[in-house]
Write an enzyme that holds these catalytic residues in place. Structure first.
Site, PDB file in Angstrom:
ATOM      1  N   ASP A  13       0.830  -1.213   0.000  1.00  9.31           N
ATOM      2  CA  ASP A  13       0.000   0.000   0.000  1.00  9.31           C
ATOM      3  C   ASP A  13       0.863   1.261   0.000  1.00  9.31           C
ATOM      4  OD1 ASP A  13      -2.333   1.468   0.042  1.00  9.31           O
ATOM      5  OD2 ASP A  13      -2.446   1.504   2.229  1.00  9.31           O
ATOM      6  N   ASN A  61     -10.646  -2.595  -5.734  1.00  9.62           N
ATOM      7  CA  ASN A  61      -9.891  -1.707  -6.624  1.00  9.62           C
ATOM      8  C   ASN A  61     -10.592  -1.458  -7.967  1.00  9.62           C
ATOM      9  OD1 ASN A  61      -6.624  -2.909  -5.520  1.00  9.62           O
ATOM     10  ND2 ASN A  61      -7.761  -1.100  -4.863  1.00  9.62           N
TER      11      ASN A  61
HETATM   12  C1  FPP Z   1      -1.854   0.107  -3.360  1.00  5.29           C
HETATM   13  O1  FPP Z   1      -1.405   1.440  -3.312  1.00  5.29           O
HETATM   14  C2  FPP Z   1      -1.395  -0.538  -4.597  1.00  5.29           C
HETATM   15  C3  FPP Z   1      -2.199  -1.053  -5.564  1.00  5.29           C
HETATM   16  C4  FPP Z   1      -3.661  -1.030  -5.515  1.00  5.29           C
HETATM   17  C5  FPP Z   1      -1.632  -1.635  -6.773  1.00  5.29           C
HETATM   18  C6  FPP Z   1      -0.436  -2.517  -6.508  1.00  5.29           C
HETATM   19  C7  FPP Z   1       0.328  -2.635  -7.746  1.00  5.29           C
HETATM   20  C8  FPP Z   1       1.666  -2.799  -7.829  1.00  5.29           C
HETATM   21  C9  FPP Z   1       2.581  -2.964  -6.698  1.00  5.29           C
HETATM   22  C10 FPP Z   1       2.321  -2.809  -9.144  1.00  5.29           C
HETATM   23  C11 FPP Z   1       1.795  -3.817 -10.088  1.00  5.29           C
HETATM   24  C12 FPP Z   1       2.174  -5.205  -9.787  1.00  5.29           C
HETATM   25  C13 FPP Z   1       1.408  -6.218 -10.188  1.00  5.29           C
HETATM   26  C14 FPP Z   1       1.874  -7.606 -10.019  1.00  5.29           C
HETATM   27  C15 FPP Z   1       0.078  -5.977 -10.772  1.00  5.29           C
HETATM   28  P1  FPP Z   1      -2.498   2.589  -3.531  1.00  5.29           P
HETATM   29  O2  FPP Z   1      -2.669   2.785  -4.995  1.00  5.29           O
HETATM   30  O3  FPP Z   1      -3.742   2.214  -2.776  1.00  5.29           O
HETATM   31  O4  FPP Z   1      -1.783   3.817  -2.914  1.00  5.29           O
HETATM   32  P2  FPP Z   1      -2.417   4.863  -1.890  1.00  5.29           P
HETATM   33  O5  FPP Z   1      -2.785   4.102  -0.650  1.00  5.29           O
HETATM   34  O6  FPP Z   1      -1.288   5.814  -1.672  1.00  5.29           O
HETATM   35  O7  FPP Z   1      -3.619   5.482  -2.563  1.00  5.29           O
END
Ligand code: FPP
Length: 225
Positions: A13, A61
């Site tokens: 996250d 998501n």
């Molecule tokens: C959470 O951070 C992250 C995600 C929802 C996406 C995770 C994706 C990756 C690590 C890269 C892609 C890898 C694969 C294998 C698909 P957030 O977007 O919720 O960040 P925030 O909490 O700051 O809003």
């Protein structure tokens, strides 16, 4: 005495906040997050960890803007292609848990290829995509005919398309300065140690990972005894 660290689960996250704090568009945060995941893979070899499950895309998501969802899936395609040679070199098998039917065709294709090519690996990298623990629990409950936890665990593994057997999580790491489970591995985390480092996922370095393992080793796990 600490328990054995077999299974680590990671809620990656903080990608967007990492980007925002640097004045960058969110895509840079997700890309940096993917690079971080690729960096961590070889680390498995240094440890006795046999399985890592990462939360890459939750059922919730889907509520994000389409361009962000599309971007995450384009990274997923790149990630599965890049995982494969690393996993082959490090004896790691790729698995994917979650629903497949709503994923873009190209993502499903890359998943199949990565799973097929790495199927002989001894350790496991499980990527949770379009995943919801509640949905898995509900699907397992519908199929459950007995009362044993072992059977229910096997059903959960089955509905999640996982080949593992009763994959109890030993250590759950959540980055991003939040302390919640967000519908991730609710059954499997029943006895997990919960670790919340004060960093966003793109800043979760190898040293941070080693710190998490050291912290786990310092814990006394009693399972209610
Ligand atoms: C959470 O951070 C992250 C995600 C929802 C996406 C995770 C994706 C990756 C690590 C890269 C892609 C890898 C694969 C294998 C698909 P957030 O977007 O919720 O960040 P925030 O909490 O700051 O809003």
């Amino acid at each position: 005495m600490p328990g054995t660290l077999n299974h680590v689960a990671v809620i990656m996250d903080g990608n967007r906040r990492w980007a925002r704090e640097r004045g960058l568009p969110m895509q840079h945060g997700h890309r940096a997050g993917m690079e971080r995941l690729l960096d961590l893979l070889p680390m498995l070899h240094e440890t006795d960890i046999s399985m890592v499950t990462v939360y890459a895309f939750s059922k919730a998501n889907w509520q994000r803007a389409k361009f962000e969802v599309d971007h995450i899936f384009s990274l997923a395609i790149e990630a599965f292609r890049r995982f494969t040679p690393i996993c082959l070199a490090k004896d790691i098998r790729v698995e994917v848990i979650g629903r497949r039917d709503r994923l873009p065709r190209m993502v499903r294709c890359c998943i199949r290829e990565a799973i097929q090519k790495t199927k002989k690996g001894q350790r496991v990298l499980r990527v949770a995509l379009d995943y919801s623990a509640r949905e898995s629990l509900l699907a397992a409950a519908h199929r459950c005919t007995g009362e044993s936890e072992a059977e229910f665990s096997r059903l959960i593994e089955k509905v999640q398309h996982s080949s593992g057997n009763n994959e109890n999580v030993d250590l759950l790491i959540r980055t991003g300065k939040e302390q919640r489970l967000s519908d991730f591995l609710l059954w499997e985390c029943a006895f997990a140690e919960l670790y919340f480092p004060d960093v966003y996922w793109p800043d979760f370095s190898l040293q941070e990972f080693r710190n998490a393992i050291r912290w786990f080793d310092s814990r006394g796990r009693r399972y209610g005894e």
